[in-house]
Design a protein around this motif. Structure first.
Motif, PDB file in Angstrom:
ATOM      1  N   ASN A   1       6.588 -12.302   2.214  1.00 14.65           N
ATOM      2  CA  ASN A   1       5.900 -11.449   1.250  1.00 14.65           C
ATOM      3  C   ASN A   1       4.777 -10.629   1.896  1.00 14.65           C
ATOM      4  O   ASN A   1       3.716 -10.438   1.316  1.00 14.65           O
ATOM      5  N   LYS A   2       5.026 -10.135   3.089  1.00 14.32           N
ATOM      6  CA  LYS A   2       4.083  -9.257   3.785  1.00 14.32           C
ATOM      7  C   LYS A   2       4.761  -7.894   3.955  1.00 14.32           C
ATOM      8  O   LYS A   2       5.173  -7.505   5.042  1.00 14.32           O
ATOM      9  N   LEU A   3       4.872  -7.196   2.850  1.00 14.58           N
ATOM     10  CA  LEU A   3       5.660  -5.969   2.829  1.00 14.58           C
ATOM     11  C   LEU A   3       4.995  -4.829   3.583  1.00 14.58           C
ATOM     12  O   LEU A   3       5.684  -3.930   4.068  1.00 14.58           O
ATOM     13  N   ASP A   4       3.671  -4.822   3.674  1.00 10.35           N
ATOM     14  CA  ASP A   4       3.002  -3.745   4.403  1.00 10.35           C
ATOM     15  C   ASP A   4       3.401  -3.755   5.875  1.00 10.35           C
ATOM     16  O   ASP A   4       3.566  -2.702   6.492  1.00 10.35           O
TER      17      ASP A   4
ATOM     18  N   PHE B   1      12.091   7.756  -3.130  1.00 10.40           N
ATOM     19  CA  PHE B   1      12.105   7.306  -4.520  1.00 10.40           C
ATOM     20  C   PHE B   1      11.938   5.791  -4.615  1.00 10.40           C
ATOM     21  O   PHE B   1      11.332   5.282  -5.557  1.00 10.40           O
ATOM     22  N   THR B   2      12.470   5.071  -3.645  1.00 11.66           N
ATOM     23  CA  THR B   2      12.363   3.611  -3.678  1.00 11.66           C
ATOM     24  C   THR B   2      10.925   3.143  -3.521  1.00 11.66           C
ATOM     25  O   THR B   2      10.512   2.149  -4.130  1.00 11.66           O
ATOM     26  N   LEU B   3      10.141   3.849  -2.718  1.00  9.30           N
ATOM     27  CA  LEU B   3       8.783   3.404  -2.396  1.00  9.30           C
ATOM     28  C   LEU B   3       7.708   4.092  -3.214  1.00  9.30           C
ATOM     29  O   LEU B   3       6.521   3.850  -2.991  1.00  9.30           O
ATOM     30  N   GLN B   4       8.069   4.942  -4.163  1.00  7.62           N
ATOM     31  CA  GLN B   4       7.065   5.786  -4.803  1.00  7.62           C
ATOM     32  C   GLN B   4       6.104   5.025  -5.716  1.00  7.62           C
ATOM     33  O   GLN B   4       4.971   5.475  -5.929  1.00  7.62           O
ATOM     34  N   ASP B   5       6.509   3.875  -6.268  1.00  8.29           N
ATOM     35  CA  ASP B   5       5.627   3.173  -7.210  1.00  8.29           C
ATOM     36  C   ASP B   5       4.843   2.039  -6.565  1.00  8.29           C
ATOM     37  O   ASP B   5       4.044   1.390  -7.235  1.00  8.29           O
ATOM     38  N   GLY B   6       5.061   1.773  -5.266  1.00 13.05           N
ATOM     39  CA  GLY B   6       4.277   0.745  -4.591  1.00 13.05           C
ATOM     40  C   GLY B   6       4.661  -0.679  -4.906  1.00 13.05           C
ATOM     41  O   GLY B   6       3.920  -1.609  -4.590  1.00 13.05           O
ATOM     42  N   THR B   7       5.814  -0.886  -5.528  1.00 11.15           N
ATOM     43  CA  THR B   7       6.297  -2.234  -5.829  1.00 11.15           C
ATOM     44  C   THR B   7       7.689  -2.423  -5.238  1.00 11.15           C
ATOM     45  O   THR B   7       8.359  -1.455  -4.874  1.00 11.15           O
TER      46      THR B   7
ATOM     47  N   ASP C   1       0.846  -1.183   0.000  1.00 10.96           N
ATOM     48  CA  ASP C   1       0.000   0.000   0.000  1.00 10.96           C
ATOM     49  C   ASP C   1       0.885   1.238   0.000  1.00 10.96           C
ATOM     50  O   ASP C   1       1.525   1.556   1.001  1.00 10.96           O
ATOM     51  N   ARG C   2       0.928   1.930  -1.111  1.00  8.81           N
ATOM     52  CA  ARG C   2       1.834   3.065  -1.263  1.00  8.81           C
ATOM     53  C   ARG C   2       1.468   4.220  -0.345  1.00  8.81           C
ATOM     54  O   ARG C   2       2.325   5.045  -0.009  1.00  8.81           O
ATOM     55  N   ARG C   3       0.214   4.305   0.073  1.00  6.35           N
ATOM     56  CA  ARG C   3      -0.204   5.421   0.919  1.00  6.35           C
ATOM     57  C   ARG C   3       0.534   5.427   2.250  1.00  6.35           C
ATOM     58  O   ARG C   3       0.810   6.485   2.820  1.00  6.35           O
TER      59      ARG C   3
END
Length: 479
Positions: free
Chosen positions: A372-375, A428-434, A195-197
């Motif tokens: 794989n629980k990045l949030d 910059f690393t987190l800006q695209d949500g991937t 979740d990018r937010r």
């Protein structure tokens, strides 16, 4: 763990449980009695206690006491490090080499910090998710705050600033970088997204903290360049320092900025605990593959309290006092350890202390990324960095003010530049949500460069710089 969580908010429930569809969000919201501990770094460190032998004890009081001892002292995978606590006390009392006292104190802080998080979450089971979230928000980095306040009491401002800055850099670059790197390698055939937010909100707050750190430094440089009033004598040139040159303006700006940062952190808590339920849920994602990485604690299990509320409070007070004792040893022996090991105080404060002090929480973030629980990983890494920058740092400045000690937010040019570049790279690393392993590798390489920089640097302490500046601005003798 410093990430803020509550069951009253669907978006926060989603963040805590690694994202998912609206159906999964609805299932989680129905489990309203599930406490904030469900998926925390502390849960991964827990050992399942076997209480069969204890249940055979006749007396209930003795049975409860043994259960508490079992859960608190032996209920963690880090219990093997607990003997370092009494060893550090013995080494201090019997005059052992101070470098050994430092090392034992540092090792002893690892399980104590993890146990404080565990006990905070146990209390949250009894107080509800909202109060539990507030406790987590204030006690998530109790170790860093205790070390900082004790160092302030000993007037070691350099150590205070280095340890706090190191905690922020460690979470942004080392913890997040290691998590993304290992998570990317272990999930090469899976789409990794988050979740990018959550990242956007934390990065905005970190930029606010960066502004509050940068302006005092710029104000110091500009006032030094401007100079003061000059009076010529026969053989003496007297420079009368202005109000800005003697540091009073920088100090005033730092204290005002500290109040503003605390206000921003309070608004952040209110938003997460109460207002975030008004935000729309994230777009539906495809169902995640079944988690094959089994652990002692599953995200599908209903966690419950294992000790009573008052027992948890008493244990929390005890653990906090032990952390304060070891932190006092740590602060008083850090210079001796640096001299003995041939390392600079800057390297120990920025690199060594944060990595070892929060090893349990850092391991939890890496394990969640592996699954794989990045949030949840972002909640641990970014949440801890935001809490230190917007809560621990300003509280330390204001506590120093109440103690009659002058502490500002001027972290010097090198330290502030490292903080600024780290926040920019992370944003910059987190800006695209991937996510992928390459992003994690870049963050780790940035951390290695910073570590090498402080390894080779021997910058003078802030106290020495301030003292010399004060003496120079009072008078300059010209022959």
């Amino acid at each position: 763990m410093s990430s803020i969580s509550t069951e009253s908010s669907p978006s926060l429930s989603l963040i805590e449980n690694g994202g998912g569809s609206d159906k999964r969000t609805a299932e989680l919201s129905r489990s309203s009695r599930r406490a904030v501990q469900n998926l925390s770094a502390t849960s991964l460190m827990r050992n399942r206690s076997d209480l069969k032998m204890i249940s055979r004890v006749r007396w209930e009081f003795m049975r409860r006491m043994l259960t508490n001892l079992q859960e608190v002292l032996l209920g963690t995978k880090l219990f093997l490090l607990l003997p370092a606590v009494p060893l550090a006390i013995v080494a201090h009392c019997y005059g052992c080499p101070r470098a050994w006292v430092f090392a034992l104190s540092l090792l002893g802080l690892i399980p104590l910090a993890e146990r404080i998080s565990f006990l905070t979450e146990q209390i949250a089971f009894h107080t509800g998710p909202t109060v539990g979230g507030l406790m987590n928000a204030t006690c998530g980095n109790a170790t860093e705050m205790i070390i900082a306040i004790l160092a302030v009491g000993q007037r070691k401002m350099r150590i205070v600033k280095l340890s706090l800055l190191g905690s922020i850099l460690s979470n942004l670059l080392f913890v997040l970088g290691t998590s993304l790197f290992i998570g990317g390698l272990s999930n090469l055939r899976k789409h990794q997204s988050f979740d990018r937010r959550q990242g956007d909100m934390n990065c905005i707050l970190l930029f606010l903290a960066l502004l509050c750190h940068t302006l005092p430094m710029i104000l110091r440089f500009t006032t030094e360049a401007a100079g003061g009033t000059v009076t010529n004598g026969t053989n003496v040139l007297v420079v009368h320092p202005t109000r800005s040159e003697d540091g009073s303006d920088v100090l005033f700006l730092s204290r005002a900025s500290s109040f503003l940062m605390l206000f921003a952190y309070l608004a952040f808590l209110i938003f997460h605990l109460f207002s975030s339920r008004l935000t729309p849920p994230p777009p539906p994602q495809r169902e995640e593959e079944e988690d094959v990485y089994d652990d002692n604690v599953s995200d599908k299990e209903e966690e419950e309290a294992v000790i009573g509320m008052w027992s948890a409070i008493l244990w929390l007070i005890t653990m906090t006092l032990l952390v304060a004792l070891l932190s006092d040893y740590l602060v008083s022996t850090i210079q001796d350890a640096a001299d003995s090991w041939g390392l600079s105080v800057a390297f120990i404060g920025i690199i060594l202390l944060p990595i070892v002090g929060n090893a349990a929480e850092h391991a939890g973030a890496v394990i969640f990324a592996f699954r794989n629980k990045l949030d949840i990983t972002l909640g641990i890494a970014l949440g801890s960095a935001t809490q230190i920058a917007l809560f621990v740092v300003p509280v330390t400045v204001l506590v120093a003010w109440t103690m009659g000690i002058e502490m500002d937010l001027n972290f010097n040019l090198l330290e502030t530049a490292c903080l600024a570049l780290s926040i920019v790279v992370t944003s910059f690393t987190l800006q695209d949500g991937t996510s992928n392993y390459m992003k994690g590798l870049v963050l780790l390489l940035c951390y290695v460069v910073i570590a090498v920089c402080f390894f080779v640097s021997n910058s003078p302490s802030a106290e020495t710089i301030t003292t010399n500046h004060t003496l120079i601005t009072r008078y300059v003798v010209v022959y």
